[in-house]
Each structure stands twice: as structure tokens, then as C-alpha cells.
Write an enzyme that holds these catalytic residues in place. Structure first.
Site, PDB file in Angstrom:
ATOM      1  N   ASP A 187       0.153   0.768  -6.076  1.00 47.01           N
ATOM      2  CA  ASP A 187       0.382  -0.299  -7.039  1.00 47.01           C
ATOM      3  C   ASP A 187      -0.286   0.017  -8.381  1.00 47.01           C
ATOM      4  OD1 ASP A 187       1.370  -3.123  -7.305  1.00 47.01           O
ATOM      5  OD2 ASP A 187      -0.742  -3.511  -7.736  1.00 47.01           O
TER       6      ASP A 187
ATOM      7  N   GLU B 191       3.507   3.501  -8.694  1.00 48.53           N
ATOM      8  CA  GLU B 191       4.037   2.557  -9.682  1.00 48.53           C
ATOM      9  C   GLU B 191       3.284   2.811 -10.974  1.00 48.53           C
ATOM     10  OE1 GLU B 191       4.728  -2.192 -10.479  1.00 48.53           O
ATOM     11  OE2 GLU B 191       2.823  -1.501  -9.698  1.00 48.53           O
TER      12      GLU B 191
ATOM     13  N   HIS C   6      10.897  -6.415  -5.704  1.00 51.30           N
ATOM     14  CA  HIS C   6      10.411  -7.795  -5.639  1.00 51.30           C
ATOM     15  C   HIS C   6       9.962  -8.317  -6.996  1.00 51.30           C
ATOM     16  CE1 HIS C   6       7.049  -5.099  -5.514  1.00 51.30           C
ATOM     17  NE2 HIS C   6       6.247  -6.090  -5.842  1.00 51.30           N
ATOM     18  N   ASP C   7       9.923  -7.454  -8.007  1.00 52.48           N
ATOM     19  CA  ASP C   7       9.430  -7.879  -9.323  1.00 52.48           C
ATOM     20  C   ASP C   7      10.524  -8.169 -10.336  1.00 52.48           C
ATOM     21  OD1 ASP C   7       6.742  -7.772  -8.705  1.00 52.48           O
ATOM     22  OD2 ASP C   7       6.560  -5.656  -9.211  1.00 52.48           O
TER      23      ASP C   7
ATOM     24  N   ASP D  81       2.251  -0.316   0.896  1.00 47.94           N
ATOM     25  CA  ASP D  81       1.871  -0.617  -0.473  1.00 47.94           C
ATOM     26  C   ASP D  81       0.355  -0.722  -0.510  1.00 47.94           C
ATOM     27  OD1 ASP D  81       2.226  -1.584  -3.099  1.00 47.94           O
ATOM     28  OD2 ASP D  81       3.999  -2.686  -2.462  1.00 47.94           O
TER      29      ASP D  81
END
Ligand code: NOJ
Length: 500
Positions: free
Chosen positions: A179, A233, A292-293, A83
């Protein structure tokens, strides 16, 4: 990263821990791992606040631990993507520490400073501007106040990013998850964003015209190395926006949150998204229901029903696209609930709690509201066994363990051939074996009676999949069809996959 496996008892997952789980991942059939941020960071946002792009956070180990992990993963045929957060850095970054010293510091323009803020809002709530008293200027932060946005219109920042990419590619990573990559401030601070029904429309602060140039540089740098992969993302609910970033010279694939993070289950909505991705996207879409969000898919979409969860898994492993599974989905992990403000570690949850309190709600109501947006609920430790701390650590865990870990863990589910773990294993094995499921195009994609049906073909082979979210139905198989998985008499939430 912090929740997978802790080797040294400090309560945080680490590289030695994940390395010890590579056999498990190989056995499950996993072909790639996306690591959430592991670079040096004060971790106010789970490591998405990088303080040093070249250093591994000591909580996770050292460079040697990372190298060993990578080598061992590659040995098992597992690729690793990292990431990379290029929109902002932690305020602890040396760059920011220098930048804030004076207006003529060589690093000043690595960030975005203004004497007077505009109306742009942070995605975590409130204004995106914070006054820095040292020089009486505001710096721009699209996320938390402790994370300052990089100034992508400064060529020096672009050069720095290129060096960072090369450093990690040389280290052997197989690619990146970029990200919030369409949020880069490439064109500087523009006009105020318009408001609609009391909400800010992010017209000028995201998808700025220079974002594609930035992506081109990233892609060209990555392409200089063979067999690398980029997933972006993209914060947008517009499929046309997603589409424009997915191309040979930009990003390989992008996340579509209209599909992956739908707030509640609807077979029709899932189908509609599959269909619109098929119509609009030129390349493969991504297929995922967790990260994870967002709250765990087991609670958000499957209502705790294992068959429904397996049907959703069947969809992501057999529909056209690149599947991503969030750790623990294969054992049906649930959300954890915070019972007090202190239990919310996540800044977004805390911000929402504070905003709710400002609206003069009671602490209880504010906690409920904070919990809604508390991303920590899907970040509890991986449940390996019925031992204390679910076998994640021997001493403690940075976040609480889900209370169901005694019955719901890898050790227990591996003994039960009917468990969700085996469904995942079977589906992954099938996908790894069948080229049609990896590369096939759709011959048809239909929705009827709450069933999602598709036929995919590749090099003369055809596979049909019926994911049944509706009533039990008897289906007639075409002559000579071979069932790969499932039963001809479908029961609710079961799927059938056959070759013909
Ligand atoms: C997206 C990440 O997935 C999220 O966890 C993080 O808070 C924001 N980007 C800011 O970096």
C-alpha cells in the site's frame, strides 16, 4: 475482502466465504488473488488501518480459516497475495497506544511527533497533523486522523516490518501488494511543501530519498522465499517516478494509475499510456481498470455498454503486462449511489462531504460532492444470485447491494453463453493458453481510427490484436492467419485476436 462472500451472516465477507468460491474462480481461469487487508483493524478505512500485523480480523475468520483458504487456493493452482499497509497503523495498534503514553516510551519513535506542525496536508484532505493532548505533541498522519504514520527512519520499525513479512511468507502467501509504498516517511519531516494554483505540491512528503532502501529490504526479505511477487501501489502520475521503483532489487511491478484510473473513456489516452509504459518501463506494466478506490469501470469507462466493457477486458488480457481484474467486473457490476450521508461508509467520501459542507454548500450539494469521492460506490457485495443480498450473505450486508442484482448475477450470466461473463472466461482461457499473450514483446503498437492494434511475438509465434472502439471495419487477415477470438467483420467495440 469484506464484499466477496459472507459465510456466517454477519454481513461481512470472510475466509470461509471466499474458500467456498474458489471453484468459481478456478473455473473462471483465475491464477492469483489479491486480498485487500484482512488483519485486525477497527476498519475506519476498510482495513487499511491495521491494529495488529499478526492477527486476522475476527470478522474475516481465524488463522485456521486463512490456512484452509490458502491450502485450497494452492490446490487449485491459484496464488494469493496479501495487501500490506506499512506506511501507517491504526491508532488502536499496541505500538501507538504505547507510543502515546509518554515521550520516553520505547515505542514513541515508532511514529512521528512534532511540537509544531508544518504545512503538509493529508491525502484525505486538511492538515496531516493532529494534536495528542497526552503529551501536547502533534502526530503525523498522511491519511485519516485515526491512522498514524510509521517512522521509517527508526531502524526498529524496519526490523518490525521484516518480521511481519517473514511471518506471512512463512504462512505461505505468494507475495504482497504494498500500500502507498512510495509514501513512507524515511527521511523525517522536511521543508514545507510548495503551493501551486492553490494546491499543495507533494515535493517533500512522498518519494523521499530513503524509500528505495526500504524497498530493497522488503524485496531482499521476500526474495529469500522462492516464487514470490510484489506489486507496489505508487501514488504518482509520473511514469518516470513509477519506473524508478520497478527493478530486480525493488518491486516486481507497480500500478500505473494514469492507465488504470483514467476518469473517463478515451481510446487515445489508453493507447498513449500503453505506449508510454512500453517506452519507459523496463519490465512489465500492470493492466487494470478497476479497484476498490475508483468508480466501477463499467460506468466510468464503458458507459454501461457491455461490448465496450468486453473490449476493455480484451485489452487487459492481451496487451503486454500483468492483468488485474476487480471482483465483479466479469459480471459487469455497476457503481452504487449513496442517497444520504449515512450511506457513505468510506472516510474519503465523508471527508469530502464535510469539506463541502464547510464551504457552506447545502447538504444536498455536499452529498453530491461527497458521492464523487465516495469510494464505497465500487464496494457493493459480489452478486452471486437473485436471492436476497445477491447471495452474498443470508442475513445482511455491510454495504448496500446494487439494485440490479436480480438480473445481473453469476447464476444468471453463467446460463447465457453470450454474456460478459463468458467473454471474460474466453479471454482468460486464451491468455492462460497462449505464451505470446503472457510473455510476448510488441512487434508493433499502433492507434488508428479509434482502434488499438498490436502484434506480439514469443518463441516464433505471433498474435495480433485489434481492439476496436471505433466504427465497424472490415479487416483483411494475412494468409494462413487463424482467428483465436472475434470476427473479421468488426462491429463497434468488438475485438479480433488472430495468430499468424
Ligand atoms: C491506498 C488504498 O488502496 C486505499 O483504499 C487506502 O485508503 C489508502 N491507501 C490508505 O491506506
Amino acid at each position: 475482502m469484506p464484499s466477496y462472500a459472507d459465510s456466517n451472516g454477519d454481513g461481512y465477507g470472510d475466509f470461509k466465504g471466499i474458500t467456498s468460491k474458489l471453484d468459481y474462480l478456478q473455473d473462471l481461469g483465475v491464477k492469483g488473488i489479491w486480498l485487500t487487508p484482512f488483519l485486525k483493524s477497527p476498519k475506519v478505512d476498510n482495513g487499511y488501518d491495521v491494529a495488529d500485523y499478526y492477527e486476522i480480523d475476527p470478522t474475516y475468520g481465524n488463522k485456521q480459516d486463512f490456512d484452509t483458504f490458502l491450502k485450497e487456493a494452492h490446490k487449485r493452482g491459484i496464488k494469493v497475495i496479501m495487501d500490506l499497509v506499512l506506511n501507517h497503523t491504526s491508532k488502536d495498534s499496541q505500538w501507538f497506544q504505547e507510543a502515546k503514553k509518554s515521550k520516553d516510551n520505547p515505542y514513541r519513535d515508532y511514529y512521528i511527533w512534532k511540537d509544531k506542525p508544518n504545512n503538509w496536508e493529508s491525502f484525505f484532505g486538511g492538515t496531516a497533523w493532529e494534536l495528542d493532548v497526552t503529551n501536547n505533541q502533534y502526530y503525523y498522519h498522511k491519511f485519516d486522523v485515526r491512522m498514524a504514520d510509521l517512522n521509517w527512519s527508526n531502524p526498529k520499525v524496519v526490523d518490525e516490518v521484516q518480521k511481519i513479512l517473514q511471518f506471512w511468507l512463512d504462512a505461505g502467501v505468494d507475495g504482497f501488494r504494498l500500500d502507498v509504498i512510495n509514501f513512507l516517511t524515511t527521511d523525517g519531516i522536511l521543508a514545507d511543501n510548495p503551493m501551486k494554483d492553490g494546491n499543495q505540491q507533494h515535493l517533500y512528503d512522498i518519494d523521499q530519498s530513503g524509500v528505495k532502501e526500504a524497498m530493497k529490504m522488503i524485496k531482499a526479505t521476500v526474495n529469500a522465499y522462492p516464487n514470490r511477487f510484489i506489486v507496489g501501489e505508487i501514488g504518482s502520475d509520473k511514469i518516470q517516478v513509477l519506473k524508478q521503483y520497478q527493478s530486480e532489487e525493488l518491486l516486481d511491478v507497480v500500478f500505473n494509475f494514469n492507465f488504470g484510473s483514467i476518469p473517463a473513456f478515451s481510446a487515445e489516452r489508453i493507447f498513449n499510456e500503453l505506449q508510454s509504459m512500453e517506452k519507459v518501463m523496463s519490465n512489465y506494466p500492470t493492466l487494470f481498470f478497476g479497484s476498490h478506490d475508483m468508480p466501477r469501470m463499467m460506468d466510468r469507462l464503458a458507459d454501461g455498454n457491455l461490448e465496450k466493457a468486453s473490449a476493455l477486458a480484451a485489452l487487459i488480457f492481451t496487451a503486454k503486462g500483468v492483468p488485474f481484474v476487480y471482483y465483479g467486473e466479469e459480471i459487469g457490476m455497476h457503481n452504487i449511489i449513496a442517497h444520504s450521508f449515512e450511506e457513505i461508509a468510506d472516510i474519503q467520501g465523508k471527508t469530502h462531504y464535510q469539506l463541502a459542507l464547510q464551504k457552506r454548500k447545502t447538504p444536498e450539494e455536499a452529498l453530491l460532492e461527497g458521492n464523487k469521492n465516495n469510494r464505497d460506490k465500487s464496494r457493493s457485495p459480489m452478486q452471486w444470485s437473485a436471492n436476497e443480498f445477491a447471495g452474498f450473505s443470508i442475513e445482511k450486508s455491510w454495504i448496500k447491494v446494487s439494485p440490479d442484482f436480480k438480473d445481473n448475477n453469476v447464476e444468471v450470466l453463467r446460463k447465457d453463453k453470450n454474456s460478459i461473463f463468458y467473454k471474460y472466461k474466453e479471454l482468460i482461457a486464451l491468455r492462460n493458453k497462449e505464451k505470446v499473450l503472457q510473455y510476448g514483446k510488441y512487434d508493433r503498437l499502433e492507434f488508428k481510427d479509434n482502434q488499438i492494434l498490436y502484434t506480439r511475438s514469443f518463441e516464433g509465434e505471433r498474435i495480433t490484436v485489434i481492439v476496436n472502439f471505433g466504427k465497424p471495419t472490415k479487416i483483411e487477415l494475412p494468409k494462413g492467419a487463424k482467428i483465436l477470438l472475434g470476427e473479421t467483420h468488426l462491429r463497434t467495440n468488438k475485438s479480433i485476436i488472430y495468430k499468424h
